[in-house]
Scaffold this motif. Structure first.
Motif, PDB file in Angstrom:
ATOM      1  N   ASN A 196      36.462  37.600  37.019  1.00 19.77           N
ATOM      2  CA  ASN A 196      36.038  39.003  36.925  1.00 19.77           C
ATOM      3  C   ASN A 196      34.618  39.182  37.462  1.00 19.77           C
ATOM      4  N   ILE A 197      33.750  38.200  37.196  1.00 17.49           N
ATOM      5  CA  ILE A 197      32.369  38.274  37.697  1.00 17.49           C
ATOM      6  C   ILE A 197      32.360  38.227  39.218  1.00 17.49           C
ATOM      7  N   THR A 199      34.768  39.061  41.240  1.00 19.22           N
ATOM      8  CA  THR A 199      35.359  40.305  41.742  1.00 19.22           C
ATOM      9  C   THR A 199      34.365  41.458  41.643  1.00 19.22           C
ATOM     10  N   LYS A 200      33.603  41.492  40.544  1.00 21.22           N
ATOM     11  CA  LYS A 200      32.618  42.549  40.351  1.00 21.22           C
ATOM     12  C   LYS A 200      31.493  42.450  41.371  1.00 21.22           C
TER      13      LYS A 200
END
Length: 365
Positions: A196-197, A199-200
């Motif tokens: 998620n990091i 992707t962010k």
């Protein structure tokens, strides 16, 4: 009309001021957190590298122990710490014993350095200056020290700093291993968070870069750092069994040279030549055979760990990363620098490939 412009300007100013205040508070909080974590950043980053590298081993151990993650974590931690601590204790003991013997011999006015053996008489002519310095040092080492005092002083200062850095690095390794085991224990949720990091931060290609990160870390640790560790352990075993003076120091130097991709040859070969001149031929020959096997093992181990034709980065990148990391961060930087610079190199190449692919798709559309 003027009133509307005034209200609009006032509204824009309030928004800008609000954004600046929020950013200021955010940067203050990030800076504060960084200052708090600054002493631990190297340890935490190295712990992440260790956990990523050992995750396949950890998963296999969890299967063997039928899902008992805590038991697998504890046993893996003990095994890794033992691999690190036991050789460190042996090297430290060897260093202490050699320095103690050196001091006692010096105080007793004995020969600190054995004279060149009979075998050295057949050495080529170009080695004559080396043999002369060796002979002088065996008779009175103080003459050589006085003649090259500036060089010995510089080497001595560097050597003391390096030893201090190694001791600190070993402690950092142990703490990193403990943290890494905690990361492995919670690997599933942390894997999701890391994706998620990425992707962010990066966008739709975040998962691609996450996979590159994992693959690169494992390749560097296995193919370069792992091979360097195995080779240095092999050469260290040979030095200790053969009774080489200052075997611990030579083993550490071989480890450093192996990590920066120079190899153990510049130390191991002169040691073998020295042993031929001061010990019996059989012992020296056995040591020479063992050193030869160790040197050849590089060509066998790297293809096994890396896969044929699939190096994670050029040797120059590994060399610069290890040297730069050692200068910047000490002993632990010797390992971490190679990983981080290789990771940056792979990110750069992947970014170029993705950019080119995107431009080609745009042209086709």
């Amino acid at each position: 009309m003027n009133q509307n412009k005034l209200n609009l300007n006032s509204l824009n100013f309030e928004k800008i001021a609000d954004i600046l205040i929020r950013l200021g508070v955010l940067f203050l909080l990030i800076g504060w957190c960084y200052d708090i974590l600054k002493p631990f950043i190297l340890i935490i980053v190295w712990a992440i590298v260790i956990s990523v590298s050992l995750s396949p081993v950890y998963e296999s151990m969890v299967k063997i122990f039928r899902g008992k993650k805590i038991l697998a974590t504890v046993l893996l931690a003990l095994a890794v710490i033992s691999i690190l601590v036991v050789p460190s204790i042996l090297v430290t003991k060897s260093l202490y014993d050699e320095i103690h013997n050196f001091t006692e011999t010096y105080q007793a006015n004995g020969h600190l350095i054995p004279p060149p053996g009979e075998n050295t008489k057949t050495w080529p002519t170009f080695t004559k200056p080396i043999l002369e310095i060796w002979q002088t040092a065996s008779e009175d080492v103080s003459k050589v020290i006085m003649k090259y005092s500036d060089h010995f002083k510089a080497i001595g200062e560097w050597f003391l700093l390096a030893l201090a850095g190694i001791g600190k690095g070993i402690l950092q390794f142990i703490v990193s291993i403990i943290i890494a085991m905690g990361l492995l224990l919670y690997s599933n949720p942390l894997t999701t968070v890391s994706k998620n990091i990425f992707t962010k931060l990066i966008g739709k290609n975040g998962e691609h870069y996450a996979l590159i990160t994992v693959a690169t870390i494992r390749n560097v640790v296995k193919g370069f750092l792992g091979v360097a560790l195995i080779q240095s352990m092999m050469v260290g075993i040979g030095f200790f069994i053969a009774g080489v003076p200052f075997a611990g120091i030579f083993t550490i130097i071989c480890l450093v040279l192996a990590i920066i991709q120079i190899g153990i040859g510049p130390i191991a070969i002169p040691v073998v030549i020295y042993m031929y001149s001061v010990t019996d031929t059989t012992s020296a020959t056995l040591l020479a055979i063992w050193i030869g096997i160790t040197l050849i093992s590089d060509n066998i181990l790297k293809p096994i760990f890396l896969g044929r034709g699939n190096p994670p980065a050029p040797m120059l990148v590994i060399f610069l990363g290890a040297i730069g990391g050692f200068i910047y961060n000490g002993f632990i930087g010797l390992f971490l620098g190679a990983v981080i610079l290789t990771l940056g190199y792979k990110f750069f190449l992947s970014w170029i490939d993705i950019k080119e692919m995107t431009e080609e798709e745009t042209i086709e559309a």
